[in-house]
Motif scaffolding. Sequence first.
Motif, PDB file in Angstrom:
ATOM      1  N   ILE A   1      19.911 -21.088  37.191  1.00 55.57           N
ATOM      2  CA  ILE A   1      19.832 -22.134  36.168  1.00 55.57           C
ATOM      3  C   ILE A   1      18.479 -22.809  36.215  1.00 55.57           C
ATOM      4  O   ILE A   1      17.829 -23.027  35.180  1.00 55.57           O
ATOM      5  N   GLY A   2      18.015 -23.150  37.430  1.00 54.20           N
ATOM      6  CA  GLY A   2      16.712 -23.784  37.559  1.00 54.20           C
ATOM      7  C   GLY A   2      15.598 -22.923  37.020  1.00 54.20           C
ATOM      8  O   GLY A   2      14.691 -23.416  36.328  1.00 54.20           O
ATOM      9  N   ARG A   3      15.673 -21.629  37.296  1.00 55.21           N
ATOM     10  CA  ARG A   3      14.642 -20.712  36.807  1.00 55.21           C
ATOM     11  C   ARG A   3      14.644 -20.647  35.293  1.00 55.21           C
ATOM     12  O   ARG A   3      13.594 -20.601  34.647  1.00 55.21           O
ATOM     13  N   ARG A   4      15.825 -20.687  34.694  1.00 52.71           N
ATOM     14  CA  ARG A   4      15.931 -20.580  33.236  1.00 52.71           C
ATOM     15  C   ARG A   4      15.285 -21.762  32.529  1.00 52.71           C
ATOM     16  O   ARG A   4      14.713 -21.610  31.449  1.00 52.71           O
ATOM     17  N   ILE A   5      15.403 -22.958  33.119  1.00 52.98           N
ATOM     18  CA  ILE A   5      14.905 -24.144  32.420  1.00 52.98           C
ATOM     19  C   ILE A   5      13.683 -24.751  33.085  1.00 52.98           C
ATOM     20  O   ILE A   5      13.213 -25.816  32.682  1.00 52.98           O
ATOM     21  N   GLY A   6      13.138 -24.062  34.102  1.00 49.84           N
ATOM     22  CA  GLY A   6      11.899 -24.526  34.706  1.00 49.84           C
ATOM     23  C   GLY A   6      12.065 -25.658  35.689  1.00 49.84           C
ATOM     24  O   GLY A   6      11.206 -26.538  35.782  1.00 49.84           O
ATOM     25  N   LEU A   7      13.183 -25.657  36.446  1.00 48.38           N
ATOM     26  CA  LEU A   7      13.426 -26.688  37.452  1.00 48.38           C
ATOM     27  C   LEU A   7      13.505 -26.065  38.840  1.00 48.38           C
ATOM     28  O   LEU A   7      13.938 -24.914  38.996  1.00 48.38           O
TER      29      LEU A   7
ATOM     30  N   SER B   1      16.601 -27.369  43.920  1.00 46.30           N
ATOM     31  CA  SER B   1      17.193 -28.617  44.409  1.00 46.30           C
ATOM     32  C   SER B   1      17.472 -29.588  43.260  1.00 46.30           C
ATOM     33  O   SER B   1      18.491 -30.298  43.264  1.00 46.30           O
ATOM     34  N   SER B   2      16.576 -29.636  42.270  1.00 49.10           N
ATOM     35  CA  SER B   2      16.788 -30.504  41.109  1.00 49.10           C
ATOM     36  C   SER B   2      17.973 -30.025  40.282  1.00 49.10           C
ATOM     37  O   SER B   2      18.810 -30.821  39.831  1.00 49.10           O
ATOM     38  N   ALA B   3      18.066 -28.715  40.093  1.00 47.85           N
ATOM     39  CA  ALA B   3      19.199 -28.152  39.356  1.00 47.85           C
ATOM     40  C   ALA B   3      20.504 -28.418  40.095  1.00 47.85           C
ATOM     41  O   ALA B   3      21.526 -28.734  39.469  1.00 47.85           O
ATOM     42  N   SER B   4      20.475 -28.329  41.415  1.00 46.42           N
ATOM     43  CA  SER B   4      21.689 -28.572  42.213  1.00 46.42           C
ATOM     44  C   SER B   4      22.171 -30.004  42.067  1.00 46.42           C
ATOM     45  O   SER B   4      23.382 -30.267  41.990  1.00 46.42           O
ATOM     46  N   ARG B   5      21.246 -30.969  42.038  1.00 47.49           N
ATOM     47  CA  ARG B   5      21.645 -32.365  41.888  1.00 47.49           C
ATOM     48  C   ARG B   5      22.311 -32.606  40.529  1.00 47.49           C
ATOM     49  O   ARG B   5      23.317 -33.310  40.426  1.00 47.49           O
TER      50      ARG B   5
END
Length: 269
Positions: free
Chosen positions: A44-50, A53-57
Amino acid sequence: MADNSTADRRSNIPGAANSQALARGLHILRMLVDEGESMTATEIGRRIGLHQSSASRILATLSEAGYVRKNEAGRFVADYGVLALASATTKLPLMQRPRPALEEFLSEHPTLTVSICMLFRDEMIYLLRAHKDRDPLVYWSGGFPLNISSPGLRLVVDLDDDDAIAILKVSRQRFGWGGRPEVVPATEEGVLAKARSLVDDDVLILSEWFHQGHIGGAIPLDTPEPHPVALAIVDERAEISPEKLTVLLHQARRVVEHSFLNPARDSNL
């Protein structure tokens, strides 16, 4: 430091300029619903550029609120909390007020299917669909190519070229390119041009675009809402002429628009 591609993905998140955390959370939730497949926080983080750890929060917050959860494999999926949001949509005026008017119209034309549809950003949402012998369908979105949707195309043709073509491209990516190749142009530009040429008396009629014998048409609605809305009629028996369909669309528009001016006709269903 983020690279240009990461920065581009972040800037494409709607609403991020005002509240990044909220916008990212809503974007992630929408992505999980649209994809229909489980994803890890890293994906998910890779898809939206995060960063992961930010995506997990963000995912932890959505999980606590009941909108996402981890499946047996430890991957994130949409949870049933999203249905609580969806259930509230059935009370929106565009789904309630027209129902008695549509039922009255369909009592006189029992072979037709009538829909009220909204173009919301780059997506076609069916707010209400009614047929005399079926229970009304309240809210449906997705799964149907916009290039063969009469209400979708009727609303798209009123947009600027760039916006209209961009919406058609998004639809192709999500749902493919529908219709009969011998009738439906193969490109976004071609479909836009042909659809515009077919608009007459404020009505777009698509004859045999979907399959042989199929005819449907759409007309814009003037509603209390700020988003573009159209009314569509489909004759599943293909017994109606384009001229008759045009007349019926104008008739149906009058009764539906009148229902918005008369709250007393709100349905309690």
